[in-house]
Scaffold this motif. Structure first.
Motif, mmCIF file in Angstrom:
data_model
loop_
_atom_site.group_PDB
_atom_site.id
_atom_site.type_symbol
_atom_site.label_atom_id
_atom_site.label_comp_id
_atom_site.label_asym_id
_atom_site.label_seq_id
_atom_site.Cartn_x
_atom_site.Cartn_y
_atom_site.Cartn_z
ATOM 1 N N THR A 1 -19.193 27.602 7.399
ATOM 2 C CA THR A 1 -18.620 26.398 6.774
ATOM 3 C C THR A 1 -19.628 25.250 6.850
ATOM 4 O OG1 THR A 1 -17.597 25.864 8.890
ATOM 5 C CG2 THR A 1 -16.194 26.917 7.242
ATOM 6 N N LEU A 2 -19.681 24.495 5.774
ATOM 7 C CA LEU A 2 -20.586 23.342 5.745
ATOM 8 C C LEU A 2 -20.070 22.297 6.724
ATOM 9 C CD1 LEU A 2 -23.055 22.040 4.272
ATOM 10 C CD2 LEU A 2 -21.392 20.978 2.740
ATOM 11 N N GLU A 3 -20.912 21.896 7.680
ATOM 12 C CA GLU A 3 -20.444 20.905 8.655
ATOM 13 C C GLU A 3 -21.182 19.577 8.545
ATOM 14 O OE1 GLU A 3 -20.914 22.297 12.669
ATOM 15 O OE2 GLU A 3 -23.085 22.034 12.638
ATOM 16 N N ARG A 4 -22.324 19.566 7.836
ATOM 17 C CA ARG A 4 -23.044 18.297 7.776
ATOM 18 C C ARG A 4 -24.066 18.296 6.641
ATOM 19 N NH1 ARG A 4 -25.870 16.269 13.177
ATOM 20 N NH2 ARG A 4 -27.623 15.185 12.280
ATOM 21 N N THR A 5 -24.239 17.134 6.014
ATOM 22 C CA THR A 5 -25.323 16.960 5.037
ATOM 23 C C THR A 5 -25.988 15.612 5.292
ATOM 24 O OG1 THR A 5 -23.871 15.892 3.420
ATOM 25 C CG2 THR A 5 -24.151 18.273 3.218
ATOM 26 N N GLU A 6 -27.279 15.550 5.005
ATOM 27 C CA GLU A 6 -28.018 14.288 5.132
ATOM 28 C C GLU A 6 -28.997 14.193 3.963
ATOM 29 O OE1 GLU A 6 -28.377 14.457 10.041
ATOM 30 O OE2 GLU A 6 -30.170 14.558 8.803
ATOM 31 N N VAL A 7 -29.067 13.036 3.354
ATOM 32 C CA VAL A 7 -30.066 12.818 2.312
ATOM 33 C C VAL A 7 -31.273 12.153 2.969
ATOM 34 C CG1 VAL A 7 -30.599 11.602 0.169
ATOM 35 C CG2 VAL A 7 -28.343 12.600 0.497
#
Lengths: 242, 112
Positions: free
Chosen positions: B27-33
């Motif tokens: 499961t996707l738990e984090r994104t950062e640009v």
């Protein structure tokens, strides 16, 4: 003229290297954890399974620290919380660490990373404890879990030689009580935070005294008081570097 | 410069591309640009929690083709043709519509 220009250029290069960060900026690089599970981290070869940071991202990290040019082998992009301690590849965990600064550099930090990994995998400390320790201050973690940092401690601290002031250099008179009443023997610093030749021991804002030889932080320290000898600084209630 | 919508598009496309590569239950738990051009490797950081084992990290960027590097964690998402309205808009002098090619840099050591 050419000789002068060359000297200035060499001087600038040396200044850039001396200004290399020894510790990460806590705002840019607070540290970031990927996992704290010893069943994952303590498996031999674990770090080889973790990704490599893309080069473009490394360049971003250099830029964010104001490093716009560098020599080969001058820095590495280091994981503040090491991969072997469960650190992540997020930009929040990356900073440019110098190989060349002395006495503290990337090689010294590697030692505390290995030590904490061994302690955590042996169950002596937990991984969250190890991660917190290195993210808060890798130098303090080094002192706590290994011992005195290179370049510090009584064995490696050469005695301070008190030199007579150079002729024509005014030495401020000794003042008492200006720094909280414990500074008998203290000399006010010169403009710019340096100390006069007759009282070369610098006391930092944190109340730590720094010696002009064998102390890598001496040049960068802005003195709030100066003493002739470390003994005088100690007698005034300050402590040396650990 | 990207808009949040373009970043959302990149995220959606990346998730679709990764579907075939992720372990079951990830499961996707984090994104950062990151502060990079959207065409540069490393632009969008994604972290997936997996039921057993360490989380998986990926970086996505707009590229010339769809590609997932399972070893490197780098995901290239084929850039869409510009929308008609965008294409009709006048360009600022000195700019080009083409996506600049990304020049690979030599890898440097990363401290663990």
């Amino acid at each position: 003229m050419r000789v002068l220009l060359l000297a200035l250029l060499l001087g600038s290069a040396a200044a850039i290297n001396l200004a290399a960060p020894v510790r990460p900026d806590p705002v840019r690089t607070p540290g970031d954890v990927l996992t704290s599970d010893p069943r994952v981290i303590c498996v031999p070869g674990y770090t080889k399974t973790v990704r490599n940071v893309p080069q473009a991202l490394k360049e971003q990290v250099y830029r964010s620290y104001g490093i716009l040019s560098r020599e080969d082998g001058e820095y590495e992009i280091d994981h503040l919380i090491a991969l072997e301690l469960g650190g992540s590849n997020s930009v929040r965990n990356l900073w440019p660490e110098s190989f060349k600064t002395q006495p503290l550099n990337a090689h010294v930090k590697d030692r505390i990373e290995d030590k904490l990994h061994a302690l955590a995998c042996a169950g002596t400390i937990s991984f969250p404890e190890a991660q917190r320790a290195i993210a808060t201050s890798w130098e303090a973690a080094y002192v706590k879990y290994i011992g005195p940092l290179p370049g510090s401690g009584p064995a490696s601290t050469p005695p301070v030689t008190t030199r007579p002031p150079a002729q024509g250099t005014p030495v401020p008179s000794v003042t008492t009580g200006v720094l909280g009443g414990r500074d008998s023997g203290a000399v006010p610093p010169l403009a710019g935070g340096s100390c006069p030749a007759g009282a070369p021991v610098k006391v930092s804002r944190r109340g730590i005294y720094h010696l002009p030889t064998g102390d890598g932080n001496y040049d960068a320290t802005r003195a709030r008081a100066c003493f002739a000898t470390p003994a005088a600084a100690k007698a005034a209630g300050y402590r040396g570097i650990r | 410069m990207t808009t949040p919508r373009q970043d959302d598009d990149l995220l959606s496309a990346t998730q679709a591309l990764l579907r075939a590569h992720l372990p079951e239950g990830a499961t996707l738990e984090r994104t950062e640009v990151n502060d990079l051009n959207p065409e540069e490797p490393g632009y969008l950081y994604l972290r997936y929690a997996v039921p057993a084992g360490a989380p998986l990290e990926y970086w996505a960027h707009w590229g010339r083709r769809d590609h997932v590097g399972q070893t490197t964690g780098q995901v290239s998402v084929k850039a869409k043709p510009r929308e008609a309205s965008e294409a009709a808009a006048p360009e600022a002098p000195g700019t080009t519509a083409a996506v600049p090619p990304v020049t690979p840099s030599p890898e440097e050591p990363t401290g663990a």
